[in-house]
Design an enzyme around this catalytic site. Sequence first.
Site, mmCIF file in Angstrom:
data_model
loop_
_atom_site.group_PDB
_atom_site.id
_atom_site.type_symbol
_atom_site.label_atom_id
_atom_site.label_comp_id
_atom_site.label_asym_id
_atom_site.label_seq_id
_atom_site.Cartn_x
_atom_site.Cartn_y
_atom_site.Cartn_z
ATOM 1 N N PRO A 36 0.807 -1.219 0.000
ATOM 2 C CA PRO A 36 0.000 0.000 0.000
ATOM 3 C C PRO A 36 0.839 1.267 0.000
ATOM 4 O O PRO A 36 1.688 1.446 0.860
ATOM 5 C CB PRO A 36 -0.786 -0.103 1.316
ATOM 6 C CG PRO A 36 -0.546 -1.472 1.843
ATOM 7 C CD PRO A 36 0.706 -1.964 1.237
ATOM 8 N N LYS A 56 0.415 7.839 4.115
ATOM 9 C CA LYS A 56 0.006 6.446 4.202
ATOM 10 C C LYS A 56 -0.694 6.126 5.509
ATOM 11 O O LYS A 56 -1.015 4.970 5.774
ATOM 12 C CB LYS A 56 1.238 5.542 4.016
ATOM 13 C CG LYS A 56 1.773 5.590 2.589
ATOM 14 C CD LYS A 56 3.052 4.817 2.439
ATOM 15 C CE LYS A 56 4.220 5.737 2.271
ATOM 16 N NZ LYS A 56 5.484 5.039 1.946
ATOM 17 N N ARG A 91 16.898 -2.539 -0.130
ATOM 18 C CA ARG A 91 15.832 -2.864 -1.062
ATOM 19 C C ARG A 91 16.361 -2.657 -2.470
ATOM 20 O O ARG A 91 17.548 -2.827 -2.713
ATOM 21 C CB ARG A 91 14.572 -2.056 -0.789
ATOM 22 C CG ARG A 91 14.769 -0.552 -0.777
ATOM 23 C CD ARG A 91 13.694 0.119 0.025
ATOM 24 N NE ARG A 91 13.857 -0.218 1.456
ATOM 25 C CZ ARG A 91 13.093 0.217 2.424
ATOM 26 N NH1 ARG A 91 12.066 0.951 2.127
ATOM 27 N NH2 ARG A 91 13.325 -0.083 3.668
#
Length: 348
Positions: free
Chosen positions: A2, A61, A322
């Site tokens: 999300p 968020k 990442r």
Amino acid sequence: MPELPEVEVVRRGLERWVTGRVIAEVQVLHPRAIRRHLAGPTDFADQLTGHRFAAACRRGKYLWLPLDTVGADATAPTEHPVQTATGLAHGAPGDGATGHGAPGSVDGGVDGVTRGEATGRSVLGHLGMSGQLLVQPETAADEKHLRIRVRFADAAGTELRFVDQRTFGGLSLHDQLPGAPDGLPDVIGHIARDPLDPVFDETAFYTALRRCRTTIKRALLDQSLISGVGNIYADEALWRARLHFDRPTASLTRPRAMELLGHVRDVMRAALAVGGTSFDSLYVNVNGESGYFECSLDAYGREDEPCRRCGALMRRSPWMNRSSYFCPRCQRPPRVVSPRTARSGPAV
DNA sequence: CAGAGATCCTGCAAGC
DNA sequence: TGCTTGCAGGATCTCT
């Protein structure tokens, strides 16, 4: 996972299916899901029970639902709308859709129910990487990773569920920031507004970019500078802007920064438009891994595939535990490696 | 103090 | 086939 568009879809679902309902019972099935609520699971459940969700708001968020007390004459079961939610996604993104202090949104109320008084507290939620807020029939089987269940006092037959596989997300209860018209929880007072917010401060954002001695992707992911951007949309916006992720922020001219900001907005709006279409049934469908926007991605996850602009093979670079995906031809690495030296040099 | 890196967590995929 | 390892990522904490 999300990011802002997905979270906004969830917010709209909560606004539709949860706002105005009185909480009858809260079950915390996994303590980690309320780890930000320091007083613990029992306190969390006790504090919510008997109160009413007043609205559904979002910043970046984060989602939150201000809590109201229940009015004395509101004991009758709420006639809650149970119908298709199709069309919810058609609101113009950034045009009041972010829920920041929209006049009347808190006081609008649910038909036929007298509103109670504000408690000064809000339930804060973050979906983390895999979190989902679902409105499910009470009779539906529990999800495998069901963490929190909220039962309501009305006869609508549905309940709110927080489902989270990787438990990076969670719910918690906080005091509201004094003076915040939308019940903003105090613990997220440092979160910047998102680029779809009508009052997002572009000048402040650019000033921060010039002041920081960091790189552009780090800045995009810094929620205190600009909120709602995650790894995927950062890569997408940088690809569209032809900027390398390691470009020092201080080297950006204002027009270049505004161009990047425009691409961030475009990517988010496109994702929001698509994300809304999956949201057309009785429950809040937020499948963070459904990949409905995946087919539209130009950079993220496209290692060794041709750049849609120049045909060069896209690359993946390890970056902050990442990955960063970029086109080695369209997005040239910065000539000046160190942000420190770039600071003294001319803006490009 | 600002910035960089480690850390939390679980399921899946790849490799041996 | 079954095990180990690596990867994914947002926010927060720790360290430099």
